[in-house]
Design a protein around this motif. Sequence first.
Motif, short mmCIF file in Angstrom:
data_model
loop_
_atom_site.label_atom_id
_atom_site.label_comp_id
_atom_site.label_asym_id
_atom_site.label_seq_id
_atom_site.Cartn_x
_atom_site.Cartn_y
_atom_site.Cartn_z
N LEU A 65 99.32 27.91 65.31
CA LEU A 65 98.77 27.24 66.49
C LEU A 65 99.09 28.03 67.75
O LEU A 65 98.21 28.27 68.58
N LEU A 66 100.32 28.47 67.91
CA LEU A 66 100.69 29.26 69.08
C LEU A 66 99.94 30.59 69.08
O LEU A 66 99.45 31.02 70.12
N ASP A 67 99.82 31.21 67.92
CA ASP A 67 99.04 32.45 67.82
C ASP A 67 97.60 32.21 68.27
O ASP A 67 97.01 33.02 68.98
N ASP B 131 93.78 32.80 74.95
CA ASP B 131 94.17 33.17 76.31
C ASP B 131 93.82 34.63 76.61
O ASP B 131 93.44 34.96 77.72
N LYS B 132 93.92 35.49 75.59
CA LYS B 132 93.81 36.93 75.82
C LYS B 132 92.52 37.56 75.33
O LYS B 132 92.20 38.69 75.73
N ASP B 133 91.76 36.89 74.48
CA ASP B 133 90.62 37.52 73.82
C ASP B 133 89.32 36.79 74.15
O ASP B 133 89.08 35.67 73.69
N ALA C 213 85.89 28.28 64.31
CA ALA C 213 86.86 29.25 64.82
C ALA C 213 88.28 28.90 64.38
O ALA C 213 89.03 29.78 63.94
N MET C 214 88.62 27.62 64.47
CA MET C 214 89.98 27.21 64.08
C MET C 214 90.17 27.29 62.57
O MET C 214 91.24 27.67 62.10
N LYS C 215 89.14 26.97 61.82
CA LYS C 215 89.22 27.09 60.35
C LYS C 215 89.41 28.53 59.95
O LYS C 215 90.28 28.85 59.12
N LYS C 216 88.63 29.43 60.55
CA LYS C 216 88.74 30.85 60.24
C LYS C 216 90.14 31.38 60.57
O LYS C 216 90.67 32.22 59.86
N PHE C 217 90.73 30.86 61.64
CA PHE C 217 92.06 31.30 62.05
C PHE C 217 93.15 30.73 61.13
O PHE C 217 94.24 31.25 61.07
N GLY C 218 92.82 29.64 60.43
CA GLY C 218 93.77 29.07 59.48
C GLY C 218 94.60 27.91 59.99
O GLY C 218 95.65 27.60 59.43
N LEU C 219 94.11 27.25 61.04
CA LEU C 219 94.85 26.09 61.55
C LEU C 219 94.75 24.92 60.58
O LEU C 219 93.76 24.76 59.87
N THR C 220 95.78 24.11 60.56
CA THR C 220 95.80 22.93 59.71
C THR C 220 94.91 21.85 60.34
O THR C 220 94.60 21.91 61.54
#
Length: 71
Positions: free
Chosen positions: A4-6, A12-14, A28-35
């Motif tokens: 989540l922090l990542d 914030d940066k990208d 986007a959140m699924k692809k990143f792997g968030l629960t």
Amino acid sequence: MSKLLDYLNTLDKDAAAREAHAKDPKAAMKKFGLTPEEKAAVMSGDKKKIADLLGISADALPSIKVTISSF
């Protein structure tokens, strides 16, 4: 560091990550792997929920902008 922090740091940066999140936050959140819990907290825009998941004070987080209709 938590996923989540990542994710929040990436947003914030990208610019491309922000654009992907704005276009389709769920994907986007699924692809990143968030629960599911992390995704729900982000989509709620509730700083306390997000901070609790991160183990920090809500005062440490900036304002969070979300598009509820996309969830």
